[in-house]
Design a protein around this motif. Structure first.
Motif, PDB file in Angstrom:
ATOM      1  N   ASP A  23      63.486  17.274  51.402  1.00 20.16           N
ATOM      2  CA  ASP A  23      62.500  15.957  52.412  1.00 20.16           C
ATOM      3  C   ASP A  23      63.106  16.804  54.166  1.00 20.16           C
ATOM      4  OD1 ASP A  23      61.921  13.751  53.660  1.00 20.16           O
ATOM      5  OD2 ASP A  23      62.983  12.599  52.337  1.00 20.16           O
ATOM      6  N   GLN A  24      61.977  16.020  54.821  1.00 18.20           N
ATOM      7  CA  GLN A  24      62.238  16.053  56.528  1.00 18.20           C
ATOM      8  C   GLN A  24      63.188  15.317  57.307  1.00 18.20           C
ATOM      9  OE1 GLN A  24      58.017  15.962  58.040  1.00 18.20           O
ATOM     10  NE2 GLN A  24      58.352  17.204  59.193  1.00 18.20           N
ATOM     11  N   ALA A  25      63.480  13.705  56.052  1.00 19.55           N
ATOM     12  CA  ALA A  25      64.270  12.873  56.759  1.00 19.55           C
ATOM     13  C   ALA A  25      64.910  12.673  56.084  1.00 19.55           C
ATOM     14  CB  ALA A  25      63.456  11.257  56.912  1.00 19.55           C
ATOM     15  N   LEU A  27      68.530  14.498  55.553  1.00 19.55           N
ATOM     16  CA  LEU A  27      69.843  14.093  55.500  1.00 19.55           C
ATOM     17  C   LEU A  27      70.716  13.524  55.910  1.00 19.55           C
ATOM     18  CD1 LEU A  27      72.573  16.330  57.091  1.00 19.55           C
ATOM     19  CD2 LEU A  27      70.820  16.699  59.266  1.00 19.55           C
ATOM     20  N   LEU A  28      70.082  12.612  56.435  1.00 19.98           N
ATOM     21  CA  LEU A  28      71.774  11.150  56.447  1.00 19.98           C
ATOM     22  C   LEU A  28      71.106  10.441  54.925  1.00 19.98           C
ATOM     23  CD1 LEU A  28      71.888  10.624  59.061  1.00 19.98           C
ATOM     24  CD2 LEU A  28      70.775   8.318  59.027  1.00 19.98           C
ATOM     25  N   LYS A  29      70.505  10.687  54.135  1.00 14.94           N
ATOM     26  CA  LYS A  29      70.255  10.025  52.576  1.00 14.94           C
ATOM     27  C   LYS A  29      71.725  10.767  52.414  1.00 14.94           C
ATOM     28  CE  LYS A  29      65.600   9.424  52.772  1.00 14.94           C
ATOM     29  NZ  LYS A  29      64.074   9.843  52.405  1.00 14.94           N
ATOM     30  N   HIS A  32      74.662   9.399  53.654  1.00 16.49           N
ATOM     31  CA  HIS A  32      74.832   8.078  52.654  1.00 16.49           C
ATOM     32  C   HIS A  32      75.102   8.253  50.977  1.00 16.49           C
ATOM     33  CE1 HIS A  32      73.976   4.795  55.009  1.00 16.49           C
ATOM     34  NE2 HIS A  32      72.671   5.508  55.274  1.00 16.49           N
ATOM     35  N   LYS A  59      77.528  19.321  64.023  1.00 16.87           N
ATOM     36  CA  LYS A  59      76.841  18.774  63.355  1.00 16.87           C
ATOM     37  C   LYS A  59      76.726  17.310  62.198  1.00 16.87           C
ATOM     38  CE  LYS A  59      71.406  17.908  63.025  1.00 16.87           C
ATOM     39  NZ  LYS A  59      70.362  18.131  62.703  1.00 16.87           N
ATOM     40  N   ILE A  63      77.329  13.689  63.317  1.00 17.64           N
ATOM     41  CA  ILE A  63      76.696  12.094  62.779  1.00 17.64           C
ATOM     42  C   ILE A  63      77.724  10.987  61.774  1.00 17.64           C
ATOM     43  CG2 ILE A  63      74.552  11.610  61.042  1.00 17.64           C
ATOM     44  CD1 ILE A  63      73.773  14.483  61.425  1.00 17.64           C
TER      45      ILE A  63
ATOM     46  N   TYR B 149      57.808   4.509  57.704  1.00 17.96           N
ATOM     47  CA  TYR B 149      59.250   4.643  57.346  1.00 17.96           C
ATOM     48  C   TYR B 149      59.355   3.318  57.621  1.00 17.96           C
ATOM     49  CZ  TYR B 149      59.894   9.103  57.285  1.00 17.96           C
ATOM     50  OH  TYR B 149      59.815  10.660  56.373  1.00 17.96           O
ATOM     51  N   PHE B 192      63.996   3.255  55.285  1.00 19.39           N
ATOM     52  CA  PHE B 192      64.994   4.989  55.572  1.00 19.39           C
ATOM     53  C   PHE B 192      66.260   3.724  55.838  1.00 19.39           C
ATOM     54  CE2 PHE B 192      67.009   7.615  58.394  1.00 19.39           C
ATOM     55  CZ  PHE B 192      67.129   8.835  57.698  1.00 19.39           C
ATOM     56  N   ARG B 193      67.287   3.708  55.497  1.00 17.19           N
ATOM     57  CA  ARG B 193      68.459   3.309  56.164  1.00 17.19           C
ATOM     58  C   ARG B 193      68.803   4.137  56.698  1.00 17.19           C
ATOM     59  NH1 ARG B 193      72.039   0.841  51.098  1.00 17.19           N
ATOM     60  NH2 ARG B 193      72.014  -0.698  52.506  1.00 17.19           N
ATOM     61  N   SER B 209      67.428   9.430  64.505  1.00 18.39           N
ATOM     62  CA  SER B 209      68.379   9.370  63.319  1.00 18.39           C
ATOM     63  C   SER B 209      67.491   9.605  62.019  1.00 18.39           C
ATOM     64  CB  SER B 209      68.500   7.723  63.525  1.00 18.39           C
ATOM     65  OG  SER B 209      69.268   6.930  62.465  1.00 18.39           O
ATOM     66  N   ILE B 210      66.126   9.199  62.132  1.00 19.75           N
ATOM     67  CA  ILE B 210      65.238   9.352  60.846  1.00 19.75           C
ATOM     68  C   ILE B 210      65.468  11.289  60.715  1.00 19.75           C
ATOM     69  CG2 ILE B 210      63.253   9.326  59.609  1.00 19.75           C
ATOM     70  CD1 ILE B 210      62.654   6.351  60.799  1.00 19.75           C
ATOM     71  N   GLU B 211      65.063  11.756  62.097  1.00 18.87           N
ATOM     72  CA  GLU B 211      65.209  12.857  61.525  1.00 18.87           C
ATOM     73  C   GLU B 211      66.620  13.756  61.243  1.00 18.87           C
ATOM     74  OE1 GLU B 211      63.905  14.097  65.558  1.00 18.87           O
ATOM     75  OE2 GLU B 211      61.899  13.795  65.337  1.00 18.87           O
ATOM     76  N   GLY B 212      67.239  13.403  60.964  1.00 15.46           N
ATOM     77  CA  GLY B 212      69.364  13.719  61.098  1.00 15.46           C
ATOM     78  C   GLY B 212      69.848  13.916  61.768  1.00 15.46           C
ATOM     79  N   ASN B 213      69.607  12.844  63.103  1.00 15.55           N
ATOM     80  CA  ASN B 213      70.630  13.840  64.394  1.00 15.55           C
ATOM     81  C   ASN B 213      70.822  12.420  64.372  1.00 15.55           C
ATOM     82  OD1 ASN B 213      69.068  16.102  64.734  1.00 15.55           O
ATOM     83  ND2 ASN B 213      67.773  14.997  65.551  1.00 15.55           N
ATOM     84  N   ARG B 214      72.274  12.615  65.521  1.00 19.04           N
ATOM     85  CA  ARG B 214      72.776  11.604  66.177  1.00 19.04           C
ATOM     86  C   ARG B 214      72.060  10.613  66.567  1.00 19.04           C
ATOM     87  NH1 ARG B 214      78.435  12.228  68.057  1.00 19.04           N
ATOM     88  NH2 ARG B 214      78.676  11.586  69.464  1.00 19.04           N
ATOM     89  N   PHE B 230      59.569  13.770  64.238  1.00 19.65           N
ATOM     90  CA  PHE B 230      58.858  15.270  63.849  1.00 19.65           C
ATOM     91  C   PHE B 230      57.633  15.702  64.834  1.00 19.65           C
ATOM     92  CE2 PHE B 230      60.255  12.931  59.527  1.00 19.65           C
ATOM     93  CZ  PHE B 230      60.995  13.418  60.012  1.00 19.65           C
TER      94      PHE B 230
END
Lengths: 156, 453
Positions: A23-25, A27-29, A32, A59, A63, B149, B192-193, B209-214, B230
């Protein structure tokens, strides 16, 4: 300090984050999930996540330290979150926080030495009409006073 | 699913529930309105049928079967709807900025209600999740996006459950997902949490944040409308803004404009908190005075004197007691550099020290600053130190001048809304409570007895 994890637990975790990596989105998941499964995201776990998501450890570490809800230490058995948002602050939430720290022998935003308690500073839990608020082990308590929080902590 | 089935569900449900929908929870029927909170506390949040019975998804049907995407944007533009999360930017205009070319585009629903004291979005998502989903689908249709999202703040676990169930239900009925209502329009929604960062209520920080960064904010331009999530065109709207869109589409722009005053059309939900007798969430037409808002909150607690009206937090802006009859409206507030904000209102009584209160907020913002730009990273730190000095009693008038200068720098030079609003926080505090700041510095006097300890 070295953290030890059960191999089965790790294997299952890796399976889940391999899914997230598509999933593109995702990483944060994954982070978590790590916080939920292990109670924290220490360096060992960061390395595992980095491997699957093709991200450098710096990285991931960036985060984990940026967001309030990720901790690089494993949290204690009991998590006490004291809200110090504006509404709670004007109703003396700082005194409640002080009391909680005194009872649990914990600094704010850290874990006690015996790993029993973690005290977390909350920034608005969304129940401002009922301020001040404290969450103890995922249960929200409203209109908390110093006496009430002392009573509640005795109960754990 | 088609319109016939939708109507059948509506009729069946209306028969089943009887007079349940006649319930009115308003305490003051003259001053409070029910537009955004139309369904909240009335319908069963887990029942998509009850939402449909309240004309839910009829707007979506109307839009995708009868209207062109540009027409949807036009109606929203006409209604005068402004973003409800603080900035007050016209919503229709924002929708119009998205390029018309085909291709992947995204909708982000900003549900990172980081402002403490504001719980409006939380209430809406818990009580009326489908209105948010329908609003997102309408926005998706208007700009040609197929994926949305919901950036949900971590502190709302209940909302997560409710929203996920609502998405499932809507998909099952063919109101989200592929080929919505039998047309060619596809729209998916995913929750998305977030993970607890105040700055992640800012558009570019959410994208990061959604892209997975700070969650750092980015410099603009390019704006998210051109290069967002994106690197694709992205529309970001607040929960309250999106949830009122279905009603605007269904009832027309003129109907929406009939509430509120020119320049501040429509209604706004406020969470009244602080030193009030009965803090609560109310929906009022814009243009209502501060005095009326305090009355809706049951008046001042313990009969104390009203001292300050504070919106937002920790990016607070404040007004003193001399402005008690000022209408709550975008132009009037803008003139005084005060934000209408996301709806969190803290009413303070005369026991509060405004220097201490300002210091608390600036200090908190210093912690929450993402650190990307120098004015905000260093400015908030220095401001907090100067305010601390005033609290201790070691400050001189020179320090006050420095604070005023710093506020101006923060407001004009910061990269994103967070830093800019810190400047506004300090400006409004020193503007409305100048005497108190001077008394602290010159006489070492704190009327509230909080400082000089």
């Amino acid at each position: 300090m070295k953290n030890k994890f059960l191999p089965e637990q790790l294997a299952e975790f890796e399976k889940s984050i391999a899914e997230n990596a598509k999933d593109q989105a995702g990483l944060l998941k994954s982070i978590h999930l790590a916080q939920k499964v292990f109670g924290g995201v220490p360096v060992e776990i960061q390395r595992v996540i980095g491997k699957h998501h093709d991200a450098s450890i710096s990285k991931i570490s960036g985060i984990v330290t940026f967001y309030d809800y990720f901790t690089s230490d494993i949290q204690g058995k009991n998590i006490i979150e004291v809200c110090v948002g504006t509404t709670c602050y004007v109703q003396e939430a700082n005194d409640i926080l002080k009391k909680v720290c005194e009872i649990t022998k914990c600094e704010p935003n850290s874990t006690s030495r015996n790993k029993e308690f973690s005290v977390v500073i909350g920034r608005c839990l969304g129940k401002c009409e009922l301020a001040p608020n404290v969450i103890i082990n995922h249960k929200t308590h409203n209109k908390v006073t110093i006496d009430k929080v002392t009573e509640l902590l005795k109960g754990i | 699913m088609d319109i016939k089935l939708l109507k059948k569900i509506k009729d069946d449900t209306l028969k089943r529930v009887g007079n349940k929908f006649d319930k009115d929870y308003r305490t003051n029927k003259e001053k409070e309105v029910r537009i955004v909170l139309k369904n909240s506390y009335v319908i069963d949040k887990d029942s998509i049928d009850e939402y449909i019975a309240r004309d839910g998804y009829f707007a979506l049907n109307k839009a995708i079967t009868e209207m062109k995407p540009e027409e949807v944007t036009e109606v929203v533009k006409d209604s005068g709807l402004k973003g409800r999360s603080g900035g007050g930017f016209p919503t229709g205009l924002k929708w119009g900025f998205i390029p018309k070319e085909k291709g992947q585009k995204y909708i982000i629903c900003n549900a990172d209600e980081g402002e403490s004291a504001a719980t409006i979005d939380g209430v809406l998502m818990r009580q009326d999740p489908h209105s948010v989903l329908e609003g997102m689908a309408l926005a998706g249709y208007a700009i040609g996006a197929s994926k949305g999202y919901i950036y949900l703040r971590y502190e709302y676990p209940v909302c997560l459950e409710v929203l996920n169930k609502a998405i499932e239900d809507a998909k099952e009925k063919g109101l989200l997902g592929k080929k919505i209502l039998g047309t060619d329009f596809d729209f998916e929604v995913e929750v998305f949490r977030g993970a607890g960062a105040y700055v992640c209520g800012e558009e570019s920080a959410i994208i990061n944040s959604i892209e997975g960064n700070r969650g750092n904010s980015k410099s603009k331009p390019p704006f998210p409308a051109v290069k967002g999530l994106f690197s694709k065109p992205t529309l970001i709207n607040n929960v309250e803004t999106l949830s009122v869109v279905p009603q605007i589409i269904l009832n027309g722009a003129d109907w929406y404009k009939s509430t509120g005053i020119p320049g501040s059309e429509g209604s706004k939900v406020f969470t009244l908190t602080g030193h009030l007798n009965s803090p609560k969430t109310v929906e009022v037409p814009l243009g209502i005075t501060i005095r009326e808002l305090i009355e809706l909150g049951g008046g001042m607690r313990d009969n104390r004197k009203f001292k300050a009206f504070v919106t937002g937090s920790p990016n607070v802006t404040m007004l003193g007691s001399e402005d008690i009859d000022l209408p709550v409206a975008f132009p009037e507030f803008k003139e005084r550099q005060v934000m209408v904000g996301s709806g969190g209102v803290v009413i303070l009584d005369d026991k509060t020290c405004m220097v201490d209160f300002t210091h608390f907020n600036v200090d908190l913002l210093n912690i929450e600053s993402c650190g990307r730009c120098t004015p905000c990273r260093v400015g908030t730190k220095r401001a907090a130190q100067l305010l601390e000095k005033i609290k201790e009693g070691s400050a001189s008038l020179k320090d006050l001048d420095k604070l005023i200068e710093l506020a101006e720098h923060l407001r004009t030079a910061s990269l994103c809304g967070l830093g800019q609003a810190v400047g506004m926080t300090m400006h409004t505090a020193m503007n409305s409570f100048k005497d108190e700041f001077l008394a602290h510095i010159n006489e070492h006097e704190c009327a509230a007895g909080k400082c000089f300890k």
